[in-house]
Design an enzyme around this catalytic site. Sequence first.
Site, PDB file in Angstrom:
ATOM      1  N   CYS A   1     -10.200  16.549 -28.503  1.00 43.03           N
ATOM      2  CA  CYS A   1     -11.368  16.150 -29.301  1.00 43.03           C
ATOM      3  C   CYS A   1     -11.374  14.649 -29.595  1.00 43.03           C
ATOM      4  O   CYS A   1     -12.432  14.018 -29.616  1.00 43.03           O
ATOM      5  CB  CYS A   1     -11.458  16.947 -30.585  1.00 43.03           C
ATOM      6  SG  CYS A   1     -10.020  16.814 -31.673  1.00 43.03           S
TER       7      CYS A   1
ATOM      8  N   HIS B   1      -8.900  18.144 -36.485  1.00 39.02           N
ATOM      9  CA  HIS B   1     -10.085  18.055 -35.636  1.00 39.02           C
ATOM     10  C   HIS B   1     -10.817  16.745 -35.905  1.00 39.02           C
ATOM     11  O   HIS B   1     -10.614  16.102 -36.934  1.00 39.02           O
ATOM     12  CB  HIS B   1     -11.014  19.243 -35.903  1.00 39.02           C
ATOM     13  CG  HIS B   1     -12.105  19.420 -34.883  1.00 39.02           C
ATOM     14  ND1 HIS B   1     -11.896  19.323 -33.526  1.00 39.02           N
ATOM     15  CD2 HIS B   1     -13.443  19.670 -35.028  1.00 39.02           C
ATOM     16  CE1 HIS B   1     -13.027  19.531 -32.886  1.00 39.02           C
ATOM     17  NE2 HIS B   1     -13.983  19.732 -33.778  1.00 39.02           N
TER      18      HIS B   1
ATOM     19  N   ASP C   1     -20.237  17.964 -32.250  1.00 39.17           N
ATOM     20  CA  ASP C   1     -18.864  18.483 -32.212  1.00 39.17           C
ATOM     21  C   ASP C   1     -18.441  18.691 -30.764  1.00 39.17           C
ATOM     22  O   ASP C   1     -19.130  19.395 -30.013  1.00 39.17           O
ATOM     23  CB  ASP C   1     -18.802  19.808 -32.975  1.00 39.17           C
ATOM     24  CG  ASP C   1     -17.381  20.272 -33.253  1.00 39.17           C
ATOM     25  OD1 ASP C   1     -16.480  19.946 -32.459  1.00 39.17           O
ATOM     26  OD2 ASP C   1     -17.176  20.968 -34.263  1.00 39.17           O
TER      27      ASP C   1
END
Length: 387
Positions: free
Chosen positions: A118, A299, A325
């Site tokens: 991520c 995250h 996201d």
Amino acid sequence: MSALCPVCNLTLPLSLIQSHVNSHFEDDEIDPQIESDHHLALQLASSSSSDPSPSSSASSSTKSQFYSVGNGGLICLLRNCLESELKSKSKPLECSTSLLSGYVDHFQSSKEDKGWGCGWRNIQMQCSHLLFYREEAKRVLFGGSDFVPDIPSLQRWLELAWSKGFDVSGALHFDNRICGSKRWIGTTECAALLRSFGLKARIVDFAPKKSKSMYLSVPGSAIAPKVKSYGPMDRYVVKKGGSGKGKAVDSHSSNASRISKGAVLMEWVWNYFSDNRLNVSSGVHMTNKGPLYFQHEGHSRTIVGIQRRLLGTTFTPQYNLLILDPADFTRAIEKALIEKRGWEGYLKRGAHTLTCPEYQMLYVDNGIADGEELEKLKTIDSHFVEF
């Protein structure tokens, strides 16, 4: 043997590629560092055999493959949805205003980087905006290649940043090696990578005062307190003040105890996109501000805007972050935005969702640093905003 020009994507014999790349810039004086980065971009494009990426072609070994959204991109589709929402749900005692960054490509995590990629995906989203809007950034980023590299190539660029002295302590945390690794990275690594090109990447920390000594330790900062870090994604940094300690810069820190941490963070984001203007008319506005790299424990995501609604007779502000996201599928987001159904679940996040104890933002200021200013950027620092 041939290679791909990182500027125009033309495939030429390797013996001709260097002079061809330079020809794109022959009308301008080329900075030696930029010329060096051109050479590295060319090497990355022509060395697929040593690339940890499974791809075998020279072009795909550097240029990240992603689903390109039509109709002006996701931000344009999001704007349409926000405008439709304003028309259909407007209430007499409600004033709604949305502020958006410009164009941003969404880079979704793939099965190869699921669970660890991520941070890299958010770097890619940040770079997609910079390459689209800022000529100064386009000139220096990735040797002027004018495309967003894939993760293996970004890992090489980060190692190069470390070798130039950016975030020395952070590099030691990774033993100066990240290529081929599945280790998590965060805003510190993003800052080091972007700063190595002269881009003014800034970090802002949001945390309670009592946790500063615990969470604001970072291997990547020589001025950070020597306290054990909670891992590379939770590494935080402190802006050095006169005493060498964390320096609060939020104007509302004195009464932060009366405001929830979500409200403090939301207000900061609102002020960022509104450029600290007190009065912004209702409606949907495109701003000149870039997206925000949004980090919390476990995250990271990309904030592309914020919505504020003034509710009731007291006009109490209610905020929604507008977020992309990496864990979501680009096609699913596009479909929801086009159909104007279910898109809120992908993109809107209210203050009640901000439950982590600390958060971190990264944004990029205008201008390119050089000389003494560039040297100062080698030490990763940040501003601290108290919840």
